[in-house]
Design an enzyme around this catalytic site. Structure first.
Site, PDB file in Angstrom:
ATOM      1  N   GLY A  85      -5.182  10.431  -2.810  1.00 35.57           N
ATOM      2  CA  GLY A  85      -4.462  10.579  -4.083  1.00 35.57           C
ATOM      3  C   GLY A  85      -3.795  11.934  -4.244  1.00 35.57           C
ATOM      4  O   GLY A  85      -2.699  12.042  -4.806  1.00 35.57           O
ATOM      5  N   ARG A 125     -15.195  13.699   6.353  1.00 35.07           N
ATOM      6  CA  ARG A 125     -15.010  14.759   5.344  1.00 35.07           C
ATOM      7  C   ARG A 125     -15.989  15.908   5.535  1.00 35.07           C
ATOM      8  O   ARG A 125     -15.649  17.061   5.262  1.00 35.07           O
ATOM      9  CB  ARG A 125     -15.160  14.176   3.946  1.00 35.07           C
ATOM     10  CG  ARG A 125     -13.955  13.349   3.561  1.00 35.07           C
ATOM     11  CD  ARG A 125     -14.089  12.809   2.164  1.00 35.07           C
ATOM     12  NE  ARG A 125     -12.889  12.088   1.801  1.00 35.07           N
ATOM     13  CZ  ARG A 125     -12.860  11.078   0.936  1.00 35.07           C
ATOM     14  NH1 ARG A 125     -13.969  10.697   0.342  1.00 35.07           N
ATOM     15  NH2 ARG A 125     -11.730  10.481   0.654  1.00 35.07           N
ATOM     16  N   GLY A 159      -4.263   6.694   1.991  1.00 41.90           N
ATOM     17  CA  GLY A 159      -5.305   5.799   2.469  1.00 41.90           C
ATOM     18  C   GLY A 159      -4.997   4.863   3.612  1.00 41.90           C
ATOM     19  O   GLY A 159      -5.448   5.075   4.740  1.00 41.90           O
ATOM     20  N   LYS A 216       2.402  -2.484  -3.688  1.00 43.00           N
ATOM     21  CA  LYS A 216       3.238  -2.555  -4.884  1.00 43.00           C
ATOM     22  C   LYS A 216       4.262  -1.445  -4.981  1.00 43.00           C
ATOM     23  O   LYS A 216       3.948  -0.281  -4.751  1.00 43.00           O
ATOM     24  CB  LYS A 216       2.342  -2.446  -6.120  1.00 43.00           C
ATOM     25  CG  LYS A 216       1.424  -3.619  -6.317  1.00 43.00           C
ATOM     26  CD  LYS A 216       0.608  -3.308  -7.524  1.00 43.00           C
ATOM     27  CE  LYS A 216      -0.237  -4.458  -7.985  1.00 43.00           C
ATOM     28  NZ  LYS A 216      -1.068  -4.013  -9.102  1.00 43.00           N
TER      29      LYS A 216
HETATM   30  P1  AMP Z   1      -1.331   0.515  -0.813  1.00 40.93           P
HETATM   31  O1  AMP Z   1      -2.741   0.797  -1.217  1.00 40.93           O
HETATM   32  O2  AMP Z   1      -0.383   0.323  -1.943  1.00 40.93           O
HETATM   33  O3  AMP Z   1      -0.820   1.459   0.228  1.00 40.93           O
HETATM   34  O4  AMP Z   1      -1.369  -0.937  -0.165  1.00 40.93           O
HETATM   35  C1  AMP Z   1      -2.081  -1.229   0.986  1.00 40.93           C
HETATM   36  C2  AMP Z   1      -2.355  -2.692   0.997  1.00 40.93           C
HETATM   37  O5  AMP Z   1      -1.145  -3.409   0.924  1.00 40.93           O
HETATM   38  C3  AMP Z   1      -3.035  -3.155   2.276  1.00 40.93           C
HETATM   39  O6  AMP Z   1      -4.323  -3.581   1.968  1.00 40.93           O
HETATM   40  C4  AMP Z   1      -2.165  -4.277   2.780  1.00 40.93           C
HETATM   41  O7  AMP Z   1      -2.902  -5.398   3.205  1.00 40.93           O
HETATM   42  C5  AMP Z   1      -1.341  -4.641   1.550  1.00 40.93           C
HETATM   43  N1  AMP Z   1      -0.061  -5.249   1.939  1.00 40.93           N
HETATM   44  C6  AMP Z   1       0.839  -4.803   2.809  1.00 40.93           C
HETATM   45  N2  AMP Z   1       1.865  -5.648   2.938  1.00 40.93           N
HETATM   46  C7  AMP Z   1       1.621  -6.689   2.124  1.00 40.93           C
HETATM   47  C8  AMP Z   1       2.310  -7.891   1.826  1.00 40.93           C
HETATM   48  N3  AMP Z   1       3.468  -8.190   2.422  1.00 40.93           N
HETATM   49  N4  AMP Z   1       1.771  -8.726   0.927  1.00 40.93           N
HETATM   50  C9  AMP Z   1       0.595  -8.437   0.333  1.00 40.93           C
HETATM   51  N5  AMP Z   1      -0.110  -7.307   0.572  1.00 40.93           N
HETATM   52  C10 AMP Z   1       0.399  -6.437   1.457  1.00 40.93           C
END
Ligand code: AMP
Length: 403
Positions: free
Chosen positions: A385, A35, A362, A206
């Site tokens: 974000g 950054r 991220g 999620k």
């Molecule tokens: P996000 O911050 O929502 O982009 O999520 C990223 C995180 O999702 C990472 O740390 C991944 O390890 C986790 N992730 C990706 N696929 C899966 C999965 N099938 N089950 C659980 N966690 C997951």
């Protein structure tokens, strides 16, 4: 709108909002200076013109993370930690001012000489910063004749130093810095003027976090690819057996609604056909490959499988615009890395063949960096974000304040 290149800073003081919210270890050594480096071109442009620079930034959330005795942890959150690295990168000595609106700081910046650079103390030591306080912003504005915002990572916040301060400068005396201009231009290119076919790849944990993005992209994209943990809520909603994969029970109906809308709007919605499944959320778990409708009890999907990879690659290779946010699996663990790596390679390959690719948010940024592919995609956003809110179709206050 005014641009940085159109302003001649000779003899002028530029008040530049940067994002120096960098990660540090326990001894306050900077562990990643991306950054700081990203802000250098803007600072150097002002200096080259013969101007002087007053830098302001936040670092962490000092008023939310107080010490046990209820006082502010100045040692932890001071921007003083940045000065040595910033001076080294700029090749000039940067002076640190221990407050951002104190009388001493005001007096000092009022007589800055061309070529001088000062860094103000963390704006978030004042509660008015996050509240977007007018009086506080007005005091900050006194530090410069021109306001430059180069903190895209904070552009989704209507804070005093990112948004409100702009009200105290005339149109011709405020603009984006180079980093912020590039972020906005690339995101706008993807969302407002994409060359078709436009494919959005969405992953991560999620579905609830990505709902607004999916909704917005249903009106823009030709193909939406879903991977990562969020895919299992879609399968469960359609009656599939997903074992103990990540599922958001309260979003089942919503995923059915998304699939309905995709059909209605003629968007090709691609869910992963198969998964690398594991008997535990563990780097050493036993693994297998299974279709996403038939994951056995006690097992969970932690990466997309080879059929999914192949189907996704096919679509990616036929795309002219690609937006990627979120990993395809738990790429932090070796056994569940292949899906994310293969998709990163496909995006790089498609880019080589002429597609425009933007990676933002991220963990997908961390993924392309891990695989050494950051140079092989068109643009990697630093925005986190802020970029996610842009993809959701929201107007970012920090951008609107200068537009
Ligand atoms: P996000 O911050 O929502 O982009 O999520 C990223 C995180 O999702 C990472 O740390 C991944 O390890 C986790 N992730 C990706 N696929 C899966 C999965 N099938 N089950 C659980 N966690 C997951």
């Amino acid at each position: 709108m005014q641009t940085l290149d159109n302003i001649n800073f000779s003899g002028k003081r530029a008040l530049i909002r940067v994002d120096f919210n960098v990660p540090m270890d326990k001894q306050y050594n900077i562990t990643d200076d991306t950054r700081i480096r990203a802000a250098l071109p803007t600072i150097q442009k002002v200096l080259k013109d013969g101007g002087s620079v007053v830098l302001m930034s936040h670092l962490g959330r000092p008023l939310k993370k107080l010490k046990e005795d209820g006082t502010v942890d100045v040692d932890k959150f001071t921007l003083k930690h940045i000065v040595t690295r910033l001076s080294a990168l700029l090749g000039i000595e940067v002076l640190f001012l221990g407050d951002c609106i104190g009388a001493d700081a005001m007096k000092y910046t009022a007589t800055l000489k061309p070529g001088e650079v000062v860094l103000l103390e963390n704006t978030r030591f004042h509660k008015e910063e996050e509240k977007g306080g007018e009086d506080f912003a007005k005091l900050l504005a006194n530090h410069g004749e021109v306001y430059v915002n180069d903190a895209f990572g904070s552009a989704h916040r209507a804070h005093a130093s990112t948004t409100i301060v702009a009200n105290f400068f005339e149109k011709e005396n405020k603009c984006f810095g180079y980093l912020m201009a590039a972020e906005v231009a690339n995101a706008t290119k993807v969302l407002k003027h994409p060359e078709h076919p436009f494919t959005a790849i969405l992953g991560g944990a999620k579905v609830s976090d990505k709902l607004l993005i999916i909704e917005n992209l249903l009106d823009i994209a030709d193909n939406i690819i879903i991977g990562g943990g969020m895919a299992y809520t879609f399968f469960k909603a359609q009656g599939g057996a997903v074992g103990k994969s990540l599922v958001e029970e309260d979003r089942l109906e919503l995923t059915r609604e998304i699939l309905r809308k995709a059909t209605e709007k003629g968007v090709q919605f691609l869910l992963p056909q198969d998964s690398v499944i594991a008997d535990a959320f563990d780097a050493n778990a036993n693994t297998d490959i299974q279709n996403n409708t038939h994951i056995p009890d006690g097992w969970m999907g932690l990466d997309i499988g080879s059929k999914a990879v192949q189907a996704f690659e096919e679509v990616i290779m036929h795309s002219k615009t690609i937006l990627w946010n979120g990993p395809m699996g738990v790429f932090e663990m070796e056994k569940f890395r292949n899906g994310t790596k293969s998709i990163a390679e496909a995006v790089a390959k498609s880019t080589k063949e002429g597609a425009f690719s933007l990676v933002g948010g991220g963990d997908s940024v961390a993924a392309v960096n891990t695989f050494g592919l950051a140079e092989q995609v068109s643009y990697v956003s630093t925005g986190g974000g802020a970029m996610l809110e842009f993809f959701e179709g929201k107007t970012l206050p920090g951008v609107a304040a200068l537009s």
